[in-house]
Scaffold this motif. Structure first.
Motif, PDB file in Angstrom:
ATOM      1  N   LEU A  28       1.561   5.833 -15.135  1.00 28.20           N
ATOM      2  CA  LEU A  28       1.357   7.205 -14.665  1.00 28.20           C
ATOM      3  C   LEU A  28       2.706   7.849 -14.421  1.00 28.20           C
ATOM      4  O   LEU A  28       3.625   7.220 -13.924  1.00 28.20           O
ATOM      5  CB  LEU A  28       0.565   7.209 -13.351  1.00 28.20           C
ATOM      6  CG  LEU A  28      -0.743   6.447 -13.343  1.00 28.20           C
ATOM      7  CD1 LEU A  28      -1.257   6.335 -11.924  1.00 28.20           C
ATOM      8  CD2 LEU A  28      -1.754   7.154 -14.210  1.00 28.20           C
ATOM      9  N   GLN A  29       2.802   9.080 -14.754  1.00 28.57           N
ATOM     10  CA  GLN A  29       4.055   9.793 -14.503  1.00 28.57           C
ATOM     11  C   GLN A  29       3.858  10.656 -13.271  1.00 28.57           C
ATOM     12  O   GLN A  29       3.104  11.605 -13.305  1.00 28.57           O
ATOM     13  CB  GLN A  29       4.409  10.671 -15.706  1.00 28.57           C
ATOM     14  CG  GLN A  29       4.844   9.896 -16.930  1.00 28.57           C
ATOM     15  CD  GLN A  29       6.258   9.370 -16.810  1.00 28.57           C
ATOM     16  OE1 GLN A  29       6.934   9.630 -15.831  1.00 28.57           O
ATOM     17  NE2 GLN A  29       6.689   8.613 -17.812  1.00 28.57           N
ATOM     18  N   SER A  42      -4.311   1.790 -21.540  1.00 27.75           N
ATOM     19  CA  SER A  42      -4.148   1.172 -22.855  1.00 27.75           C
ATOM     20  C   SER A  42      -2.781   0.499 -22.916  1.00 27.75           C
ATOM     21  O   SER A  42      -1.869   0.832 -22.165  1.00 27.75           O
ATOM     22  CB  SER A  42      -4.254   2.245 -23.931  1.00 27.75           C
ATOM     23  OG  SER A  42      -3.221   3.169 -23.732  1.00 27.75           O
ATOM     24  N   LEU A  43      -2.667  -0.436 -23.804  1.00 27.63           N
ATOM     25  CA  LEU A  43      -1.432  -1.204 -23.871  1.00 27.63           C
ATOM     26  C   LEU A  43      -0.271  -0.364 -24.376  1.00 27.63           C
ATOM     27  O   LEU A  43       0.880  -0.651 -24.088  1.00 27.63           O
ATOM     28  CB  LEU A  43      -1.632  -2.429 -24.753  1.00 27.63           C
ATOM     29  CG  LEU A  43      -2.334  -3.586 -24.035  1.00 27.63           C
ATOM     30  CD1 LEU A  43      -2.619  -4.708 -24.996  1.00 27.63           C
ATOM     31  CD2 LEU A  43      -1.502  -4.065 -22.859  1.00 27.63           C
ATOM     32  N   GLN A  44      -0.626   0.674 -25.128  1.00 25.80           N
ATOM     33  CA  GLN A  44       0.450   1.478 -25.710  1.00 25.80           C
ATOM     34  C   GLN A  44       1.303   2.140 -24.641  1.00 25.80           C
ATOM     35  O   GLN A  44       2.497   2.386 -24.844  1.00 25.80           O
ATOM     36  CB  GLN A  44      -0.150   2.578 -26.594  1.00 25.80           C
ATOM     37  CG  GLN A  44      -0.707   2.026 -27.863  1.00 25.80           C
ATOM     38  CD  GLN A  44      -1.949   2.767 -28.286  1.00 25.80           C
ATOM     39  OE1 GLN A  44      -2.425   3.665 -27.596  1.00 25.80           O
ATOM     40  NE2 GLN A  44      -2.489   2.380 -29.432  1.00 25.80           N
ATOM     41  N   SER A  45       0.674   2.435 -23.539  1.00 22.96           N
ATOM     42  CA  SER A  45       1.418   3.154 -22.525  1.00 22.96           C
ATOM     43  C   SER A  45       2.580   2.324 -21.969  1.00 22.96           C
ATOM     44  O   SER A  45       3.417   2.836 -21.260  1.00 22.96           O
ATOM     45  CB  SER A  45       0.480   3.580 -21.396  1.00 22.96           C
ATOM     46  OG  SER A  45      -0.385   2.539 -21.085  1.00 22.96           O
ATOM     47  N   GLY A  65       0.824  -1.210   0.000  1.00 19.85           N
ATOM     48  CA  GLY A  65       0.000   0.000   0.000  1.00 19.85           C
ATOM     49  C   GLY A  65       0.853   1.252   0.000  1.00 19.85           C
ATOM     50  O   GLY A  65       0.608   2.190  -0.771  1.00 19.85           O
ATOM     51  N   ILE A  66       1.885   1.262   0.832  1.00 20.53           N
ATOM     52  CA  ILE A  66       2.767   2.438   0.879  1.00 20.53           C
ATOM     53  C   ILE A  66       3.407   2.653  -0.483  1.00 20.53           C
ATOM     54  O   ILE A  66       3.464   3.773  -1.002  1.00 20.53           O
ATOM     55  CB  ILE A  66       3.847   2.252   1.960  1.00 20.53           C
ATOM     56  CG1 ILE A  66       3.220   2.275   3.347  1.00 20.53           C
ATOM     57  CG2 ILE A  66       4.904   3.343   1.860  1.00 20.53           C
ATOM     58  CD1 ILE A  66       4.183   1.936   4.457  1.00 20.53           C
ATOM     59  N   ALA A  67       3.876   1.544  -1.064  1.00 13.17           N
ATOM     60  CA  ALA A  67       4.526   1.658  -2.372  1.00 13.17           C
ATOM     61  C   ALA A  67       3.561   2.236  -3.391  1.00 13.17           C
ATOM     62  O   ALA A  67       3.914   3.129  -4.169  1.00 13.17           O
ATOM     63  CB  ALA A  67       5.021   0.289  -2.810  1.00 13.17           C
ATOM     64  N   LEU A  68       2.317   1.757  -3.362  1.00 12.60           N
ATOM     65  CA  LEU A  68       1.344   2.264  -4.337  1.00 12.60           C
ATOM     66  C   LEU A  68       1.119   3.760  -4.142  1.00 12.60           C
ATOM     67  O   LEU A  68       1.108   4.525  -5.118  1.00 12.60           O
ATOM     68  CB  LEU A  68       0.013   1.523  -4.178  1.00 12.60           C
ATOM     69  CG  LEU A  68      -0.011   0.072  -4.680  1.00 12.60           C
ATOM     70  CD1 LEU A  68      -1.333  -0.583  -4.345  1.00 12.60           C
ATOM     71  CD2 LEU A  68       0.234   0.025  -6.169  1.00 12.60           C
ATOM     72  N   LEU A  69       0.973   4.159  -2.888  1.00 12.30           N
ATOM     73  CA  LEU A  69       0.722   5.582  -2.666  1.00 12.30           C
ATOM     74  C   LEU A  69       1.942   6.416  -3.031  1.00 12.30           C
ATOM     75  O   LEU A  69       1.819   7.518  -3.576  1.00 12.30           O
ATOM     76  CB  LEU A  69       0.326   5.834  -1.207  1.00 12.30           C
ATOM     77  CG  LEU A  69      -1.093   5.425  -0.829  1.00 12.30           C
ATOM     78  CD1 LEU A  69      -1.407   5.861   0.582  1.00 12.30           C
ATOM     79  CD2 LEU A  69      -2.107   6.024  -1.788  1.00 12.30           C
ATOM     80  N   TYR A  70       3.122   5.881  -2.760  1.00 10.41           N
ATOM     81  CA  TYR A  70       4.315   6.624  -3.166  1.00 10.41           C
ATOM     82  C   TYR A  70       4.366   6.742  -4.684  1.00 10.41           C
ATOM     83  O   TYR A  70       4.672   7.802  -5.232  1.00 10.41           O
ATOM     84  CB  TYR A  70       5.582   5.945  -2.633  1.00 10.41           C
ATOM     85  CG  TYR A  70       6.829   6.655  -3.079  1.00 10.41           C
ATOM     86  CD1 TYR A  70       7.196   7.856  -2.499  1.00 10.41           C
ATOM     87  CD2 TYR A  70       7.622   6.160  -4.110  1.00 10.41           C
ATOM     88  CE1 TYR A  70       8.306   8.547  -2.915  1.00 10.41           C
ATOM     89  CE2 TYR A  70       8.745   6.840  -4.544  1.00 10.41           C
ATOM     90  CZ  TYR A  70       9.084   8.034  -3.942  1.00 10.41           C
ATOM     91  OH  TYR A  70      10.174   8.721  -4.372  1.00 10.41           O
ATOM     92  N   GLY A  71       4.044   5.645  -5.326  1.00 11.79           N
ATOM     93  CA  GLY A  71       4.040   5.675  -6.789  1.00 11.79           C
ATOM     94  C   GLY A  71       3.018   6.660  -7.333  1.00 11.79           C
ATOM     95  O   GLY A  71       3.216   7.265  -8.388  1.00 11.79           O
ATOM     96  N   LEU A  72       1.921   6.833  -6.609  1.00 15.27           N
ATOM     97  CA  LEU A  72       0.860   7.707  -7.106  1.00 15.27           C
ATOM     98  C   LEU A  72       1.121   9.175  -6.807  1.00 15.27           C
ATOM     99  O   LEU A  72       0.777  10.049  -7.595  1.00 15.27           O
ATOM    100  CB  LEU A  72      -0.482   7.305  -6.480  1.00 15.27           C
ATOM    101  CG  LEU A  72      -1.122   6.044  -7.039  1.00 15.27           C
ATOM    102  CD1 LEU A  72      -2.312   5.650  -6.194  1.00 15.27           C
ATOM    103  CD2 LEU A  72      -1.558   6.277  -8.473  1.00 15.27           C
ATOM    104  N   ALA A  80       8.949   2.941  -8.162  1.00 18.85           N
ATOM    105  CA  ALA A  80       9.535   4.113  -8.802  1.00 18.85           C
ATOM    106  C   ALA A  80      10.170   3.598 -10.086  1.00 18.85           C
ATOM    107  O   ALA A  80      10.698   2.504 -10.110  1.00 18.85           O
ATOM    108  CB  ALA A  80      10.587   4.710  -7.891  1.00 18.85           C
ATOM    109  N   ARG A  81      10.116   4.380 -11.090  1.00 23.84           N
ATOM    110  CA  ARG A  81      10.655   3.871 -12.355  1.00 23.84           C
ATOM    111  C   ARG A  81      12.136   3.574 -12.195  1.00 23.84           C
ATOM    112  O   ARG A  81      12.871   4.348 -11.621  1.00 23.84           O
ATOM    113  CB  ARG A  81      10.457   4.910 -13.448  1.00 23.84           C
ATOM    114  CG  ARG A  81       9.042   5.413 -13.488  1.00 23.84           C
ATOM    115  CD  ARG A  81       8.710   5.903 -14.844  1.00 23.84           C
ATOM    116  NE  ARG A  81       7.897   4.925 -15.535  1.00 23.84           N
ATOM    117  CZ  ARG A  81       7.634   5.016 -16.819  1.00 23.84           C
ATOM    118  NH1 ARG A  81       8.165   5.965 -17.549  1.00 23.84           N
ATOM    119  NH2 ARG A  81       6.860   4.125 -17.387  1.00 23.84           N
ATOM    120  N   ILE A  82      12.514   2.414 -12.703  1.00 20.14           N
ATOM    121  CA  ILE A  82      13.890   2.010 -12.455  1.00 20.14           C
ATOM    122  C   ILE A  82      14.834   2.672 -13.445  1.00 20.14           C
ATOM    123  O   ILE A  82      14.470   2.967 -14.581  1.00 20.14           O
ATOM    124  CB  ILE A  82      14.032   0.474 -12.511  1.00 20.14           C
ATOM    125  CG1 ILE A  82      13.326  -0.070 -13.737  1.00 20.14           C
ATOM    126  CG2 ILE A  82      13.514  -0.138 -11.253  1.00 20.14           C
ATOM    127  CD1 ILE A  82      13.496  -1.539 -13.897  1.00 20.14           C
TER     128      ILE A  82
END
Lengths: 71, 135, 506, 766, 117
Positions: free
Chosen positions: D705-706, D588-591, C178-185, E47-49
């Motif tokens: 998502l960025q 979408s898959l493109q992302s 959950g923490i990871a998801l929120l950090y990612g968001l 986080a993006r690697i």
């Protein structure tokens, strides 16, 4: 490396696997060294040093176990 | 496990373990390493030694009292956490001294904190491994 | 600079005491003395903090003096400080109880440091203003409780703790995910910042899913149906003196986390989870109380009751009106006091009669009428007989529920009222079997209050102290209700919390 | 009024000290308190009659808008007088009854607690306050019924009484809360002033029903009546006080109190009339069919309570007045009869009607009071019971609807009452002395004062009804309905139809009494009293409840960790997928296209990890699976390394090695794999796979998502400049987020302590 | 790469849970360990690697310039690894004790705490 894995999978005895594991560790150390060269970053080399220091222990403990089991 | 080769090699390796672990500890702030990693390495060294030369031998040689080490490790960390209070700053505010020591770099409370971690990890791991192997 | 000295003391007193306990390993007299002082100081510190919060609003401590949001922040609002005072009070009680309960010196030497680490963990949990930090505090608390449950263990303790540990590992995994998801968001770990940024996330499902992970993780800790299994497997196994504090507060920490999360970070209003929580609250109440009805062991009945009562607290949260959340908070305070007292009394009964099994007990009303009186007060308070504390909790929740008007809410509230009848049923079962029924072993020598105080001084003192507090709250609930209302007005006005944390820099 | 409550509360607190000072005369001393209350209430009576109600209001919980409001008006002063008056005799009676009892100090405590609760109940001017006292009466009644707690029947009966009354109380509480929500206040005065708010409320009929359930359970109305006969397990003073005179009338009191609110609700009076009539008939019939004196009295009480409920339900001026008159008459004779029964039980050792006769010679005073009370019960001129019966008949036969039926049923009840009165006042005292367990003799004085006085009062009150009872009863009933019409009580109303009915009642009652033995023989063949009834439902549902409880507990709390995991994870997955599918908005898959490419060495490591994974699962021996686990651990560490985490990688390597070594060290003490763990493999694999897949999807989803992270940028900016460290990860650990590390090392310390304690301190006592 | 690693993480989660569902007490702890790898990887990947660039400021510079690996998840993982280590060590000793005391390694037989008696 793949050969090591095959040895590991096939066994057939425990010492075989342990040796394979040890060899695997050595290979990891080597690959880290190469990796560190490609990225020109010394930090990665330290990891290799640490790993080489402790890899010894892994093998040792398995040996210890086998030793004890035989008693 | 008392083969001569192992016994000799661990005697030789021990200083290496300790020195390298200290190196990792002090360098940690600027490059890969740190108190935890250093402490683990040192304690693995101790552990290897105790496997080869015996637990009691190792305890005797390094005068290890795990609970005491844990307490002092925690204490060092806790002091570095709390001390800024006496300067009127919140907990853990980094206080840095002006001078630098060669090889180590700047001295400040975060470093002491890391040293505390280092000590604690040695205490914890040796506590676990020693009680396990004694049992 | 954001610094509140009371927060600092709240955290450092238990930490330093724990270290002192380790350093003084083996010198048990000195340890016990220092521990006693420190629990008192800790209570004083939390009261001081509570006063500060009441007087000046939300108190902050930015660890490391970093700008808000970048370092770890400790945040004390009314709810947190109320929980802190409660936990500090219970720690004091549990400490008195424990030092007169624990006879073995070796157990004591392990118990003391771990007990203070547990207080450290609890205090941190309530103060945490940062999600990952909350996780760390949770772990401190959990590991302490693992250790407390296994001191001097017997077979049952081992079995119970293994399940307890395993399920909690799963819970921690969900928490981290959950923490990871929120950090990612959101890119934040600070709760107030997450709360601010979460509504801005372009995707609307992922916040919901992240919230689900937190719900399950906290739900396991709070022992909601169908996640409560660890509790009845564990709580009754260990000696009460050792685990009193865990038993008193662990599930409530789950409730605290749920309340914090679902009022601050992810407002529950109108979400699917709200419905889910309502339904699960009803099921928790019913299943828990039925479990209690089925048991024939003093402590097992009490353990299942914890589950049932958790249902009320979750219900209060899920109804999500100010009154209901205040009721839920009131219920927490009530339940911590009363349920712990019942466990204490069970321990005291065990010390007198040597058993927890109902069929081996009996005749205590003749043997120790005072203990019977103390039990009656707590037991009837638990069942919500007015004007004892439980009634006010029940009343606030029922009123909150009926006011809300939604038919599901009303249904769940009605169930909650019915469940209190079943609670009564199992409480009277204990009363019948332990106090009224003639003792199977024949008549026992009488023990009046003085005898009790002489035989188990710390234990009786804490039971008496809690009972007095319960009675005081029963007859003058005004203050506590006001505090609860105040806490929830801060919860509902979550903007206040967010502003206090973020605002200093902006 | 608070003074009254304070006195009563004081009584509760000093009951035990008084017992310590004077163990044999506790009851006598304590009885002075109710006497004082009686006098106090009497002194207020004049004020209440002349100037209306006295209201005292104290703010209690202002945030809930809850006040301690007490009111002394016509209705409550009547009840206060009744409670304290009868209470005075009961305390004295108990003193004699419990003479030899060793545990009686608790009895007085319970009894005074009850009296306090009851006084509070009738004087409350606030619904929540009323509810509090209401529940306290249930609680004290529980303690009193279970007073002989060594006896299992007592314990069961006490529980039954409490469960029934408390469950009713819960309905009532719900009703009160709804009133509070609708009107915005719990104050009786406010509610009555804002009566139109309530009248317009849609939930008013629901509120009426909820409150009636509460009142019915307390006042033992059908089908909640069954607890009352069982409550006869209590000592006689309790039955005489709680279960005939006061507590059971709390429901009647409540109905009377709330008539102004609900009189216009159809469902209210209909329910009351139906319940009341059924209860009346049912109670009378059951009473007739029993032989245990206490049971008989209990059932007649039920019947009488039914009569009062019915009268209040009819709701005309006469009927409400009749209810009050009947209530008083009933209180006087019923408490006497209970005490008489107690005397007989106490001195003769039995209370079986069929086994008793010829007691009169041995117990003359008891005989005297029993005769008087029975005459009142039968409604003989000039007893107060007669007046009550007259007005009762009058009210039922003039009921606004179904007056014929109701009147007839009331009349029949009266006949049965009369026949029972013959049993109590004649049969058991006259004739040859039967064999009894004890040698009968007269009860001690303190057990006689009450019955004699109360029974005589039934006679005197009848003769001087106009002077003694009329003012109080008039005001209590006018309080209920705001009646202007003055209640006229008197013996002689001329030769009316009602008077004829009264005489007929006596006659038929006598005939019924004579044929009772035969009827009982017939009925015992059919086992009429044991027929399916509400009590059976109660016992069956308790058994069923326990059965269900046990089954569901064993089902959910199976003790099998696997099931726990399955349930928890399944719950998570169900919730997550509901959330996911609810909005149905998928990326979408493109992302996914712009994801990093693979490198050859990474492929190898991933392959190795996969192999390790499969091998760990499939491994037959422990050591193999541990080594494979190590493979995964090292693989993970390598992954961390490749993606820029040397610290993490190093730590992972170290920790991994250490864990494996620990594992290996304990391996000798660990069990071998058990083959039976592989029985239901494929089924078990399903949920974990779904779980893994869910997390994979979430992970990839997040990647689409960025999200910029200001925190990350801040650390990058200030790590060296402000925190003086180049290794950002380490700076985070020891500085930015140092508190985490503090917690983490504490965890380590605790864990090592735990291991220490596990290994060192538990090896002995295993 | 992310897809592969994400799938791998998922597989690790699945395998960990699957092992925890077994009756054998040793598999429980192996499962717990595997679950902790999975969690760590999950945090790492959230986080993006970034390949090969650790978050260490070059000797020549004063601030960290992109691209660099996100240090926050790394710090979190470090903490999580250590906490996990503490718990795992405790559990290893615990199951050893459980086995010694109860004499069984079958989780389904470890239900004496939940009987009704």
């Amino acid at each position: 490396m793949l050969l090591v894995i095959i040895r590991f999978l096939k066994g057939p005895t425990l010492p075989d696997r342990v040796t394979a594991f040890d060899l695997f560790t050595t290979l990891v150390i080597a690959s880290i060294a190469i990796f560190s060269l490609t990225w020109e970053n010394v930090n990665f080399l330290d990891v290799a040093v640490v790993l080489s220091l402790i890899a010894f222990l892994g093998a040792l403990s398995f040996a210890y176990y086998i030793f004890k089991r035989k008693d | 496990m008392r083969t001569v080769i192992l016994q000799t090699s661990i005697r030789l390796l021990m200083p290496l373990f300790i020195i390298f672990s200290l190196f990792l500890l002090f360098r940690g702030h600027n490059a890969a390493g740190g108190g935890f990693i250093g402490g683990l390495l040192a304690s693995i060294g101790l552990f290897t030694r105790s496997m080869i030369l015996g637990v009691n031998n190792t305890i005797a040689k390094y005068k290890i009292q795990p609970i005491g080490i844990i307490a002092s490790g925690l204490l060092v960390s806790a002091i570095s956490v709390i001390s800024p209070i006496f300067l009127g700053k919140p907990l853990m505010t980094g206080i840095w001294f002006d001078f630098t020591i060669p090889l180590i770099g700047k001295i400040g409370t975060p470093l002491f904190f890391d040293i505390g971690v280092y000590i604690l990890v040695i205490g914890v791991v040796s506590n676990i491994t020693f009680t396990l192997s004694k049992n | 600079m954001n610094m509140n000295v009371a927060i600092v003391l709240t955290l450092t007193i238990p930490l330093l005491t724990a270290i002192a306990m380790l350093a003084l390993w083996g010198k048990s007299k000195l340890q016990v003395f220092i521990g006693g002082l420190s629990t008192l100081f800790h209570l004083a510190a939390t009261l001081w903090l509570f006063r500060d919060v009441k007087a000046q609003g939300i108190q902050l401590l930015s660890i490391g003096n970093w700008p808000n949001g970048f370092g770890i922040m400790l945040v004390a609002d009314t709810m947190a400080s109320l929980y802190l005072v409660l936990s500090a009070f219970m720690a004091l009680m549990a400490y008195w109880y424990a030092i007169s309960y624990i006879k073995s010196k070796t157990s004591l030497s392990i118990f003391l440091p771990v007990f203070f680490f547990l207080i450290f963990g609890l205090s941190g949990t309530f103060l945490a203003g940062d999600l990952f930090n909350l996780y760390v505090w949770f772990e401190v608390m959990l590991v302490s409780s693992f250790v407390l449950f296994t001191i001097g263990a017997n077979r049952q303790q081992f079995e119970g703790s293994l399940k307890y540990v395993a399920i909690n590992v799963l819970s921690s995994t969900f928490f981290l995910v959950g923490i990871a998801l929120l950090y990612g968001l959101t890119g934040h770990l600070n709760m107030a910042y997450i709360a601010k940024d979460l509504p801005l996330v372009s995707n609307q499902q992922l916040p919901n899913i992240a919230a689900t992970f937190f719900f399950i993780s906290f739900g396991i800790k709070a022992a909601i149906f169908p996640l409560f299994f660890w509790l009845p497997a564990t709580y009754h196994t260990a000696p009460i003196g050792l685990t009193a504090l865990v038993v008193a507060l662990l599930t409530k920490v789950g409730i605290y986390a749920l309340t914090r999360f679902f009022t601050l970070i992810y407002p529950l209003q109108g979400t699917i989870l709200q419905t889910v929580m309502l339904v699960l609250a009803a099921l928790t109440m019913v299943i828990g109380v039925l479990g209690a009805a089925a048991q024939v062991d003093f402590r097992k009945i009490l353990s299942f009751h914890i589950v049932s009562q958790i249902g009320y607290m979750v219900m209060g949260l899920a109804i999500y009106t100010p009154l209901a959340i205040a009721g839920s908070l009131f219920f927490v305070v009530h339940n911590v006091l009363v349920k712990t007292n019942l466990f204490f009394i069970a321990g005291s009964v065990n010390t007198i009669s040597g058993s927890y099994k109902l069929k081996e007990l009996g005749g205590l009303i003749q043997q120790t009428p005072w203990l019977a009186l103390l039990f009656v007060i707590s037991a009837f308070s638990l069942t919500g007989i007015p004007p004892l504390t439980g009634f006010w909790g029940k009343y606030l929740l029922a009123r909150g529920g009926f006011e809300e008007g939604n038919s599901l809410v009303i249904g769940v509230t009605a169930i909650s009222l019915m469940v209190s009848l079943l609670t009564l049923f199992s409480m009277t079962k204990i009363w019948n079997e332990v106090f009224w029924k003639p003792n199977p072993a024949g008549e026992q020598p009488k023990l009046d209050l003085l005898n009790l105080l002489k035989n188990q001084p710390g234990m009786m003192l804490s039971i008496l102290a809690i009972t007095i507090l319960v009675l005081a709250i029963s007859f003058a609930p005004e203050t506590l209700i006001n505090w609860c209302n105040e806490s929830t007005s801060i919860i509902s006005g979550r903007q206040n919390y967010i502003n206090s944390v973020i605002g200093v820099n902006n | 009024m608070v003074i009254i409550l304070t006195i009563s509360l004081l009584l509760t607190f000093i009951s035990i000290p008084v017992h310590r000072l004077s163990p044999n005369r506790t009851g006598n001393w304590l009885s002075l308190f109710p006497l004082g209350i009686f006098a106090l209430a009497l002194s207020k009576l004049d004020h209440v009659i002349r100037q209306g109600s006295i209201i005292e209001k104290y703010s209690w919980i202002s945030s809930l808008n809850l006040n301690l409001t007490f009111r002394l008006d016509g209705l409550s002063v009547f009840f206060v007088l009744l409670i304290s008056g009868v209470g005075f005799f009961i305390f004295n009676y108990a003193n004699g009854y419990l003479w030899e009892d060793k545990n009686k100090r608790l009895f007085y405590l319970y009894l005074s607690l009850f009296m306090t609760a009851m006084l509070g109940l009738v004087m409350s001017g606030n619904l929540i306050v009323l509810f509090i006292f209401w529940e306290l009466t249930s609680l004290s009644s529980y303690l009193l019924i279970g007073y002989y707690h060594n006896n299992e029947e007592s314990r069961k009966s006490a529980l039954m009484a409490m469960l029934v009354t408390v469950s009713g109380g819960l309905f009532m509480l719900a009703g009160f809360i709804l009133i509070g929500i609708e009107v915005g206040s719990y104050e009786l005065n406010d509610i009555i002033t804002n009566i139109n708010v309530l009248s317009e409320s849609k939930v008013k009929p629901l509120i009426a029903i909820l409150i009636l359930v509460g009142a019915s359970t307390k006042s033992a109305q059908f089908p909640f009546h069954f607890w009352l006969p069982n409550a006869m397990a209590a000592p006689a003073p309790v039955s005489a006080f709680l279960h005939s005179t006061t507590m059971v009338k709390a429901g009647v009191f409540l109905i009377a109190r709330l008539i102004p609110l609900f009189a216009d609700t159809g469902v209210w009076s209909l329910t009351l009339i139906h319940i009341g009539t059924i209860t009346m008939v049912y109670g009378a019939l059951s009473a007739f069919l029993h032989n245990d004196m206490k049971k008989v009295l209990a059932y007649t009480t039920i019947s009488a309570l039914g009569i009062m409920t019915m009268l209040l339900g009819i709701g005309t001026t006469t009927s409400v007045q009749a209810a009050m008159v009947f209530l008083l008459a009933h209180a006087l004779y019923k408490s006497t009869l209970f005490m008489v029964t107690g005397n007989i039980d106490h001195e003769a050792g039995t209370r079986d009607l069929s086994a008793l006769s010829g007691l009169g010679k041995f117990m003359p005073f008891t005989f005297y009071s029993s005769v008087l009370a029975s005459l009142s019960m039968a409604g003989v001129i000039p007893f107060f019971g007669f007046i009550a019966k007259e007005i009762l008949y009058g009210a039922t036969f003039s009921a606004p609807f179904a007056s014929g039926l109701i009147g007839f049923l009331t009349f029949s009840t009266g006949v049965i009452f009369t026949s029972i009165a013959f049993e109590f006042g004649y049969k058991i005292f006259t004739g040859e002395k039967s064999t009894m367990p004890k040698k009968p003799h007269e009860a001690p004085a303190s057990m006689l004062i009450g019955p004699i006085f109360l029974a005589t009062l039934g006679l005197v009150g009848g003769i001087f009804s106009e002077q003694l009872a009329q003012p109080i009863l008039h005001h209590s009933s006018s309080q209920i309905l705001n009646i202007e019409k003055v209640l006229k009580l008197g013996i002689w109303h001329g030769f009316t139809l009602i008077f004829a009915l009264s005489l007929l009642t006596l006659l038929l009652g006598y005939i019924l009494y004579k044929s009772r033995k035969n009827i009982l023989t017939i009925s015992s063949k059919f086992k009429l009293t044991e027929l399916f009834g509400p009590e059976k439902i109660y016992t069956k549902s308790i058994t069923a409840l326990l059965e269900i409880a046990k089954k569901q507990t064993l089902f959910f709390q199976s003790g099998n960790l696997k099931n726990y995991f399955l349930v928890i994870v399944a719950t998570l997955l169900v919730l997550v997928w509901t959330q996911m599918l609810y909005l149905g908005e998928f990326p979408s898959l493109q992302s996914f296209e712009e994801l990093t490419r693979l490198k050859w060495y990474e492929i190898i490591f991933i392959l190795i990890m996969a192999i390790g994974l499969v091998n760990t699962i499939a491994a037959q021996s422990r050591i193999t699976s541990i080594v494979s686990l190590g493979l995964i651990g090292y693989g993970t560490a390598a992954t961390f390394l490749y993606f820029g985490g040397p610290d993490v990688a190093m730590t992972q390597f170290l920790v991994e090695t250490l864990t494996i070594v620990l594992f290996v060290l304990t391996l000798n003490h660990l069990p071998k794999f058990i083959p039976l763990s592989r029985t239901s493999k494929p089924k078990l694999l399903l949920l974990p796979l779904l779980f893994g897949a869910t997390l994979t999807i979430l992970l990839l989803w997040i990647h689409t998502l960025q999200t910029p992270s200001p925190v990350k940028d801040f650390y990058a900016q200030s790590s060296y400049l402000l925190a003086k460290g180049r290794n950002v990860v380490n700076v985070i650990l020891v500085d930015f987020r140092g508190l985490d590390t503090m917690g983490e090392i504490v965890v380590l310390a605790i864990a090592s302590l735990g291991i220490f304690s596990l290994l060192k301190y538990t090896s002995k006592n295993t | 790469m992310e897809i592969v690693l994400a799938i791998l993480t998922g597989l690790l989660f699945a395998a960990g849970l699957y092992l925890m569902l077994h009756r054998g007490i040793v598999k429980l702890i192996i499962g717990i360990m595997m679950l902790s790898y999975a969690t760590n990887l999950f945090i790492f990947l959230i986080a993006r690697i970034t390949r090969g660039v650790p978050a260490i400021i070059n000797q020549a510079k004063e601030v960290l310039t992109p691209p660099f690996a996100d240090p926050i998840p790394q710090a979190l993982i470090l903490t999580a690894i250590v906490i996990g280590f503490g718990i795992q060590a405790f559990v290893i000793v615990l199951i050893r004790k459980v086995y010694k005391v109860t004499g069984t390694s079958d989780m389904e037989k470890l239900n004496s705490t939940e009987t009704i008696d």
